[in-house]
Design a protein around this motif. Structure first.
Motif, PDB file in Angstrom:
ATOM      1  N   GLU A 159       0.827  -1.201   0.000  1.00  0.00           N
ATOM      2  CA  GLU A 159       0.000   0.000   0.000  1.00  0.00           C
ATOM      3  C   GLU A 159       0.865   1.255   0.000  1.00  0.00           C
ATOM      4  N   PHE A 160       1.943   1.235   0.801  1.00  0.00           N
ATOM      5  CA  PHE A 160       2.848   2.377   0.847  1.00  0.00           C
ATOM      6  C   PHE A 160       3.482   2.615  -0.527  1.00  0.00           C
ATOM      7  N   VAL A 161       3.939   1.542  -1.150  1.00  0.00           N
ATOM      8  CA  VAL A 161       4.606   1.673  -2.451  1.00  0.00           C
ATOM      9  C   VAL A 161       3.634   2.196  -3.504  1.00  0.00           C
ATOM     10  N   ARG A 162       2.413   1.681  -3.492  1.00  0.00           N
ATOM     11  CA  ARG A 162       1.430   2.121  -4.483  1.00  0.00           C
ATOM     12  C   ARG A 162       1.092   3.600  -4.313  1.00  0.00           C
ATOM     13  N   GLU A 163       1.017   4.043  -3.065  1.00  0.00           N
ATOM     14  CA  GLU A 163       0.740   5.460  -2.845  1.00  0.00           C
ATOM     15  C   GLU A 163       1.943   6.316  -3.240  1.00  0.00           C
ATOM     16  N   ALA A 164       3.138   5.768  -2.996  1.00  0.00           N
ATOM     17  CA  ALA A 164       4.340   6.522  -3.341  1.00  0.00           C
ATOM     18  C   ALA A 164       4.455   6.702  -4.851  1.00  0.00           C
ATOM     19  N   ARG A 165       3.951   5.749  -5.601  1.00  0.00           N
ATOM     20  CA  ARG A 165       4.030   5.835  -7.063  1.00  0.00           C
ATOM     21  C   ARG A 165       3.203   6.991  -7.618  1.00  0.00           C
ATOM     22  N   ARG A 166       2.268   7.483  -6.834  1.00  0.00           N
ATOM     23  CA  ARG A 166       1.471   8.630  -7.273  1.00  0.00           C
ATOM     24  C   ARG A 166       2.341   9.889  -7.420  1.00  0.00           C
ATOM     25  N   LEU A 167       3.471   9.892  -6.713  1.00  0.00           N
ATOM     26  CA  LEU A 167       4.349  11.060  -6.747  1.00  0.00           C
ATOM     27  C   LEU A 167       5.514  10.890  -7.724  1.00  0.00           C
ATOM     28  N   LYS A 168       5.466   9.852  -8.531  1.00  0.00           N
ATOM     29  CA  LYS A 168       6.598   9.555  -9.407  1.00  0.00           C
ATOM     30  C   LYS A 168       6.895  10.692 -10.378  1.00  0.00           C
ATOM     31  N   LYS A 169       5.860  11.361 -10.885  1.00  0.00           N
ATOM     32  CA  LYS A 169       6.091  12.449 -11.845  1.00  0.00           C
ATOM     33  C   LYS A 169       6.775  13.637 -11.182  1.00  0.00           C
ATOM     34  N   ILE A 170       6.460  13.833  -9.907  1.00  0.00           N
ATOM     35  CA  ILE A 170       7.062  14.957  -9.181  1.00  0.00           C
ATOM     36  C   ILE A 170       8.451  14.593  -8.668  1.00  0.00           C
ATOM     37  N   TRP A 171       8.569  13.360  -8.153  1.00  0.00           N
ATOM     38  CA  TRP A 171       9.821  12.893  -7.566  1.00  0.00           C
ATOM     39  C   TRP A 171      10.073  11.472  -8.076  1.00  0.00           C
ATOM     40  N   PRO A 172      10.730  11.306  -9.220  1.00  0.00           N
ATOM     41  CA  PRO A 172      10.879  10.002  -9.876  1.00  0.00           C
ATOM     42  C   PRO A 172      11.514   8.917  -9.007  1.00  0.00           C
ATOM     43  N   ARG A 173      12.426   9.298  -8.127  1.00  0.00           N
ATOM     44  CA  ARG A 173      13.140   8.305  -7.332  1.00  0.00           C
ATOM     45  C   ARG A 173      12.420   7.941  -6.039  1.00  0.00           C
ATOM     46  N   PHE A 174      11.352   8.664  -5.729  1.00  0.00           N
ATOM     47  CA  PHE A 174      10.688   8.464  -4.444  1.00  0.00           C
ATOM     48  C   PHE A 174      10.113   7.052  -4.270  1.00  0.00           C
ATOM     49  N   PRO A 175       9.390   6.486  -5.255  1.00  0.00           N
ATOM     50  CA  PRO A 175       8.837   5.130  -5.068  1.00  0.00           C
ATOM     51  C   PRO A 175       9.911   4.082  -4.777  1.00  0.00           C
ATOM     52  N   ALA A 176      11.032   4.146  -5.505  1.00  0.00           N
ATOM     53  CA  ALA A 176      12.114   3.179  -5.282  1.00  0.00           C
ATOM     54  C   ALA A 176      12.724   3.355  -3.894  1.00  0.00           C
ATOM     55  N   LEU A 177      12.819   4.599  -3.452  1.00  0.00           N
ATOM     56  CA  LEU A 177      13.350   4.881  -2.117  1.00  0.00           C
ATOM     57  C   LEU A 177      12.444   4.289  -1.047  1.00  0.00           C
ATOM     58  N   VAL A 178      11.135   4.477  -1.210  1.00  0.00           N
ATOM     59  CA  VAL A 178      10.180   3.923  -0.250  1.00  0.00           C
ATOM     60  C   VAL A 178      10.245   2.396  -0.250  1.00  0.00           C
ATOM     61  N   GLU A 179      10.315   1.816  -1.431  1.00  0.00           N
ATOM     62  CA  GLU A 179      10.338   0.357  -1.537  1.00  0.00           C
ATOM     63  C   GLU A 179      11.572  -0.234  -0.863  1.00  0.00           C
ATOM     64  N   ARG A 180      12.727   0.383  -1.078  1.00  0.00           N
ATOM     65  CA  ARG A 180      13.953  -0.116  -0.439  1.00  0.00           C
ATOM     66  C   ARG A 180      13.883   0.033   1.074  1.00  0.00           C
ATOM     67  N   THR A 181      13.305   1.125   1.520  1.00  0.00           N
ATOM     68  CA  THR A 181      13.251   1.391   2.957  1.00  0.00           C
ATOM     69  C   THR A 181      12.352   0.402   3.680  1.00  0.00           C
ATOM     70  N   ILE A 182      11.149   0.177   3.154  1.00  0.00           N
ATOM     71  CA  ILE A 182      10.201  -0.686   3.868  1.00  0.00           C
ATOM     72  C   ILE A 182      10.503  -2.167   3.674  1.00  0.00           C
ATOM     73  N   ALA A 183      11.360  -2.500   2.703  1.00  0.00           N
ATOM     74  CA  ALA A 183      11.717  -3.909   2.512  1.00  0.00           C
ATOM     75  C   ALA A 183      12.431  -4.465   3.741  1.00  0.00           C
ATOM     76  N   ALA A 184      13.045  -3.581   4.533  1.00  0.00           N
ATOM     77  CA  ALA A 184      13.781  -4.008   5.726  1.00  0.00           C
ATOM     78  C   ALA A 184      12.886  -4.177   6.945  1.00  0.00           C
ATOM     79  N   TRP A 185      11.581  -3.941   6.773  1.00  0.00           N
ATOM     80  CA  TRP A 185      10.652  -4.045   7.893  1.00  0.00           C
ATOM     81  C   TRP A 185       9.679  -5.205   7.657  1.00  0.00           C
ATOM     82  N   PRO A 186      10.001  -6.415   8.146  1.00  0.00           N
ATOM     83  CA  PRO A 186       9.157  -7.595   7.919  1.00  0.00           C
ATOM     84  C   PRO A 186       7.690  -7.417   8.309  1.00  0.00           C
ATOM     85  N   PRO A 187       7.367  -6.739   9.427  1.00  0.00           N
ATOM     86  CA  PRO A 187       5.944  -6.608   9.790  1.00  0.00           C
ATOM     87  C   PRO A 187       5.105  -5.918   8.723  1.00  0.00           C
ATOM     88  N   LEU A 188       5.740  -5.038   7.931  1.00  0.00           N
ATOM     89  CA  LEU A 188       4.992  -4.335   6.887  1.00  0.00           C
ATOM     90  C   LEU A 188       4.753  -5.185   5.662  1.00  0.00           C
TER      91      LEU A 188
END
Length: 226
Positions: free
Chosen positions: A193-222
Motif C-alpha cells: 500500500e505504501f509503495v502504491r501510494e508513493a508511485r502517485r508522486l513519481k512524476k514529481i519525484w521520480p526516485r521516491f517510489p524506489a526509495l520507499v520500496e527499499r526502505t520498507i523492505a527491511a521491515w518484515p511486519p509491513l
C-alpha cells in the motif's frame, strides 16, 4: 495484481514450471474474482515470448459441440486452435464435442498430451474456478493430468476451513497443487500500500517510489498478510 505484477507473476510461474521441465500447467482459482484466467493467459504469453509453441486451453461456456472439434486427435486440435499471436494458440473447448469428453477424462488426456508433443512445446489450462456451476471443464479431473497445478487465491477472502475445502475439491481426483499464488488486489500488505501510494508522486519525484520500496523492505511486519 496490477498489469506489471501480473506479468512478473507469470514469468516466475513459467520459470518454476515449464522452465523446470513441465510441459503441461493447469491454472485455477479459489473463486472467479481471483482472476486465475488472466494469469493463465499471461503464462501462455510468457511461454510464447520465450520461443515456445504454446497451446492455451479454455472452457467455451457458451458453445455447443458443432463439429468444429470432432475428436481429440492432434490434427483436429491443431487445426481448431486459433493462433492469436506468434507461437501462441488458443482453443476454447465446446460442450458436447469429443474433445470435451477427453479433457474431462484425465487418463485419455494424458494420451492426448503425448500425441500433441510434436505440435506444441507447452500446454496451459485456464481451468474454471471453484464454485462454477456445471462447468465445461471439471477442473479437478482435468488438472490431474497436468505436470503442474497452480491455485490462485485472494489473501484474506476465504477462511482457513473454506480454503481447505477448496484444496480438497482440487485434489479429490488426484490433482496435486504445485503452488498457491496470491492475488493481493483486495488485500495488499501495508508495504504494498505504501509503495502504491508513493508511485502517485513519481512524476514529481521520480526516485521516491524506489526509495520507499527499499526502505520498507527491511521491515518484515509491513510485508506480512494479516
Amino acid at each position: 495484481m496490477t498489469r506489471h505484477e501480473l506479468h512478473l507473476a507469470a514469468q516466475r510461474a513459467y520459470s518454476a514450471t515449464i522452465g523446470r521441465g513441465a510441459i503441461t500447467v493447469a491454472v485455477t482459482g479459489t473463486s472467479e474474482n481471483a482472476r486465475a484466467g488472466a494469469l493463465a493467459r499471461a503464462i501462455a504469453e510468457a511461454g510464447a515470448g520465450f520461443g515456445k509453441r504454446v497451446l492455451l486451453l479454455t472452457a467455451d461456456d457458451d458453445g455447443i459441440g458443432d463439429g468444429t472439434v470432432l475428436d481429440a486427435s492432434p490434427d483436429a486440435i491443431s487445426n481448431a486452435a486459433l493462433e492469436v499471436s506468434h507461437r501462441l494458440h488458443v482453443l476454447a473447448i465446446p460442450r458436447g464435442s469429443e474433445l470435451h469428453a477427453c479433457v474431462n477424462d484425465n487418463k485419455r488426456l494424458i494420451g492426448a498430451f503425448a500425441a500433441l508433443a510434436g505440435s506444441f512445446d507447452a500446454i496451459i489450462l485456464d481451468g474454471p474456478a471453484y464454485g462454477r456451476e456445471n462447468p465445461v471443464i471439471y477442473t479437478p479431473l482435468t488438472a490431474a493430468a497436468f505436470d503442474a497445478v497452480l491455485l490462485v487465491a485472494e489473501p484474506g477472502v476465504q477462511s482457513r476451513p473454506e480454503f481447505d475445502a477448496i484444496c480438497t475439491w482440487l485434489s479429490e481426483s488426484g490433482a496435486v497443487i504445485s503452488a498457491v499464488i496470491l492475488n493481493d488486489a483486495k488485500n495488499p500488505t501495508l508495504a504494498q500500500e505504501f509503495v502504491r501510494e508513493a508511485r502517485r508522486l513519481k512524476k514529481i519525484w521520480p526516485r521516491f517510489p524506489a526509495l520507499v520500496e527499499r526502505t520498507i523492505a527491511a521491515w518484515p511486519p509491513l510485508n506480512r498478510y494479516y
